[in-house]
Motif scaffolding. Sequence first.
Motif, PDB file in Angstrom:
ATOM      1  N   GLU A 138      -9.082   1.878   2.647  1.00  0.00           N
ATOM      2  CA  GLU A 138      -7.656   1.557   2.807  1.00  0.00           C
ATOM      3  C   GLU A 138      -7.396   0.050   2.895  1.00  0.00           C
ATOM      4  N   TYR A 139      -8.456  -0.762   3.010  1.00  0.00           N
ATOM      5  CA  TYR A 139      -8.250  -2.208   3.073  1.00  0.00           C
ATOM      6  C   TYR A 139      -8.227  -2.856   1.682  1.00  0.00           C
ATOM      7  N   SER A 140      -8.399  -2.048   0.634  1.00  0.00           N
ATOM      8  CA  SER A 140      -8.151  -2.546  -0.726  1.00  0.00           C
ATOM      9  C   SER A 140      -6.671  -2.355  -0.982  1.00  0.00           C
ATOM     10  N   ILE A 141      -5.919  -3.436  -0.838  1.00  0.00           N
ATOM     11  CA  ILE A 141      -4.467  -3.317  -0.914  1.00  0.00           C
ATOM     12  C   ILE A 141      -3.977  -3.977  -2.192  1.00  0.00           C
ATOM     13  N   ASP A 142      -3.043  -3.297  -2.867  1.00  0.00           N
ATOM     14  CA  ASP A 142      -2.453  -3.868  -4.086  1.00  0.00           C
ATOM     15  C   ASP A 142      -1.895  -5.252  -3.784  1.00  0.00           C
ATOM     16  N   GLY A 143      -2.150  -6.174  -4.677  1.00  0.00           N
ATOM     17  CA  GLY A 143      -1.580  -7.512  -4.512  1.00  0.00           C
ATOM     18  C   GLY A 143      -2.495  -8.467  -3.760  1.00  0.00           C
ATOM     19  N   TRP A 171     -15.208 -10.298  -0.290  1.00  0.00           N
ATOM     20  CA  TRP A 171     -15.506  -9.046   0.427  1.00  0.00           C
ATOM     21  C   TRP A 171     -16.730  -8.383  -0.220  1.00  0.00           C
ATOM     22  N   GLU A 172     -16.675  -8.310  -1.561  1.00  0.00           N
ATOM     23  CA  GLU A 172     -17.819  -7.734  -2.296  1.00  0.00           C
ATOM     24  C   GLU A 172     -19.087  -8.551  -2.062  1.00  0.00           C
ATOM     25  N   LEU A 195     -10.015   5.088   6.926  1.00  0.00           N
ATOM     26  CA  LEU A 195      -9.173   4.928   8.119  1.00  0.00           C
ATOM     27  C   LEU A 195      -7.757   5.282   7.662  1.00  0.00           C
ATOM     28  N   PRO A 196      -7.474   6.593   7.566  1.00  0.00           N
ATOM     29  CA  PRO A 196      -6.287   7.051   6.819  1.00  0.00           C
ATOM     30  C   PRO A 196      -4.943   6.525   7.324  1.00  0.00           C
ATOM     31  N   HIS A 197      -4.830   6.151   8.597  1.00  0.00           N
ATOM     32  CA  HIS A 197      -3.521   5.716   9.094  1.00  0.00           C
ATOM     33  C   HIS A 197      -3.316   4.201   9.035  1.00  0.00           C
ATOM     34  N   ILE A 209     -17.881  -2.654  11.000  1.00  0.00           N
ATOM     35  CA  ILE A 209     -17.004  -2.545   9.828  1.00  0.00           C
ATOM     36  C   ILE A 209     -16.748  -3.952   9.296  1.00  0.00           C
ATOM     37  N   VAL A 210     -16.748  -4.095   7.978  1.00  0.00           N
ATOM     38  CA  VAL A 210     -16.488  -5.411   7.373  1.00  0.00           C
ATOM     39  C   VAL A 210     -15.268  -5.327   6.465  1.00  0.00           C
ATOM     40  N   THR A 211     -14.351  -6.289   6.631  1.00  0.00           N
ATOM     41  CA  THR A 211     -13.127  -6.365   5.819  1.00  0.00           C
ATOM     42  C   THR A 211     -12.782  -7.846   5.606  1.00  0.00           C
ATOM     43  N   PRO A 212     -11.828  -8.141   4.727  1.00  0.00           N
ATOM     44  CA  PRO A 212     -11.293  -9.508   4.720  1.00  0.00           C
ATOM     45  C   PRO A 212     -10.501  -9.740   6.007  1.00  0.00           C
ATOM     46  N   THR A 213     -10.287 -11.006   6.386  1.00  0.00           N
ATOM     47  CA  THR A 213      -9.511 -11.307   7.595  1.00  0.00           C
ATOM     48  C   THR A 213      -8.014 -11.344   7.310  1.00  0.00           C
TER      49      THR A 213
END
Lengths: 474, 95
Positions: A262-267, A276-277, A295-297, A395-399
Motif C-alpha cells: 500500500e506504500y506504492s502510491i500513484d504519483g 526504496w527498491e 497494511l490494508p487500511h 518494515i521498510v518504506t520511503p520516508t
Amino acid sequence: MSKSSLKQTLKDLDSKKISIRELNQDNLKRIKEKDNLNVFIHFSEENVLKQIDNLEKDNSAKKLKGIPIAIKDLFCTKSMPTTAASKILENFNPTYESFVTQKLLDEGSIFVGKTNLDEFAMGSATNTSFFGNTINPLSKENEPLAPGGSSGGSAAAVAADLCLGATGTDTGGSIRQPASFCGVVGIKPTYGLCSRWGIAAFASSLDQAGIFSHNVEDASILLQSIAGFDQRDSTSAKIDIPNYFENLDDDLNGKTVGIPKEYSIDGTPMEISQIWEDAIKVLEKKGVKIKNISLPHTKYALPTYYIIAPAEASSNLARYDGVKYGFRSEEIDSLDEMYENTRAQGFGREVKRRILIGTYVLSAGYYDAYYLKAQKVRKLIADDFNKAFKECDFIVTPTAPSAAFPLNEKQNDPIKMYLNDVFTVPASLAGLPGISIPFGKDKNNLPLGIQILGKHFDEQQVFNAAVSLERSYE
Amino acid sequence: MKIDKNTINKIARLSRIKLDDKESEDYIKDLNSILDWVEQLNEVNTENVEPLSNISSSILPKREDVSNDTNSSEEILENAPDKLEGFFAVPKVVE
C-alpha cells in the motif's frame, strides 16, 4: 559526510585532543555564520559561554559532557524562553525543565539554543512559525528550500553542523520528514518511551519526543539518554532502556523485512520508488528475507489523523487563554472579549484552522460520526501492523513522497500539505518506532530518506537495520 | 456543505476565537474541503471495533498516593500577564 560525529567527538574530548571550550567555540562560530538560515528562535552566545564555564569547573564524569545539543522550542527549558513558535507564548519563561531536557542536562550536554518549528508543531515545512521560515541548509543561493517540519529548525541545525544532535517531537512525522528533507538521521521512538512532561502538548495520544543526529550510531547514543520512565506522564512506559549503542549489530542475516504494497502510491516520483527498491536489494544481499505484506487500511491513516490530532489539539490549546501565561490582548472590555481577542491575535492561521476543526468534530451531535469513527479506524490501522509484525521483524518504506520543496510552496491547499505525512502518519497512529535515514539523492542532488519501522519498544531492531543500511550506503 | 456561516460562528464561539468576516469565509471553505476529504472513512466497516484511545502496549503503572509540593504560588504566577495579591487577575466579571 565529513562532519564530525558525536561518537568521535566524545573520544576526542576524552583523549584531550580538543577541549570543551574549543569544541563549542568552533560551533558558536558556525552558528553566527549561518544566521541567515533562521534556525533558532532563541540563541544567546552568553548563555553558551556560561554553560562552558560551569562545565569546566565540574570534575565529575558525564556521558555527554560538553556536547552541543539544539533543543526544539517546544520543550520547556528554565535557562531559555519557550515559545512553541507562537505569538501566544512569546514571553513565556518556564519555571521548570522538561523531562527530556533535564536528562540531557544531567549528562552534561550544552544547549546551544531553541530551534524553530511550525507553530505548536502544526505543519510540514516550518513555515507556520510566528518567527519566520527556517531555510533548509542544502538550498542553493536564491532558491530557498523548506527544511520540512514541524521540527525543521532541529533538522536544519544538525544538517548545517550547528550541534552534534538535536531534540525533536513527532506527532505525525515531524521528526522523520524533516530528517529526510535535510539529509540527516531522525528517530521517533515508541509512544511512551520518552516522557512528554514539559513538552507543549499538541495531540497527546500521538506526541513523542525523539532525536536528530548526523548518523545512526549518534542517534542510538542520544536516544538512550532521553528515554526513561517518568510518573509525571501518565502514558510513560516503565521498561528497561537497553544500551542501544553497545548492542548495535549490523548483521541482519536471517531477519525478515516487510514491504507494504500500500506504500506504492500513484504519483510518487520515480526516484523515490528507486531508492526504496535499492534499499530492498541491499537488504536482500545481506541475507534478509523479503516479505511482501499488506497494511490494508493505510489509505485511511491521513483522514483518521486529521480528525484525531485536531480534536486533541483543540482541547490541549484551550489552556492558552491570556490568564496564566503568555500573551494577552489589549482589547479586554470583558472576560469573554479577553479570551476571544487573545486567542484571535495570539494564534496563527493553521493553528486556528485545527482548533476550529477539532472543536467541530468533538461538538455535540458530531462526536460519534467523526472522532469516535476515527478512533475505530485507528484501531484497524494498529491491528494491520500487529498482524504484519507476526510475519516480519521490521518494515521498510520511503520516508516522504518528495524531496525538499521550495519554501512557501503548498501553502494554500491544506490537504495537499497534509499529504507530506502520508508515509509517516500510519506508524504514528499505531505508536510504533520509526527512523528516517538519508538514502540516495534525487536529480537535483537533494537527499531522500528511507523509513524503517519496528515493533513496539523494539528500537534496537530499528537501529540495527538502519545502521546496516547506512554502512552499505556510505 | 456541512459548515455554513452559522456553524462557523458557533464553533468559533466555542473555541473562544474571534473571527472577522474574511476569516470566517476562508475557514468555511477550508473546513468544508477537509470534512469532505475525511468523509472517506465512512467506507470502512467499523462494526464491533473498539475505539482506540491509548496506543501504549506497556502496562501503565500507578503511583503511590502521597502528597507532594512541587510548585510555589510565586512560581505559578511568574508568567501571568496580570496578577494581584497572589492571584491571577482578569477583567471585572461582576458589576
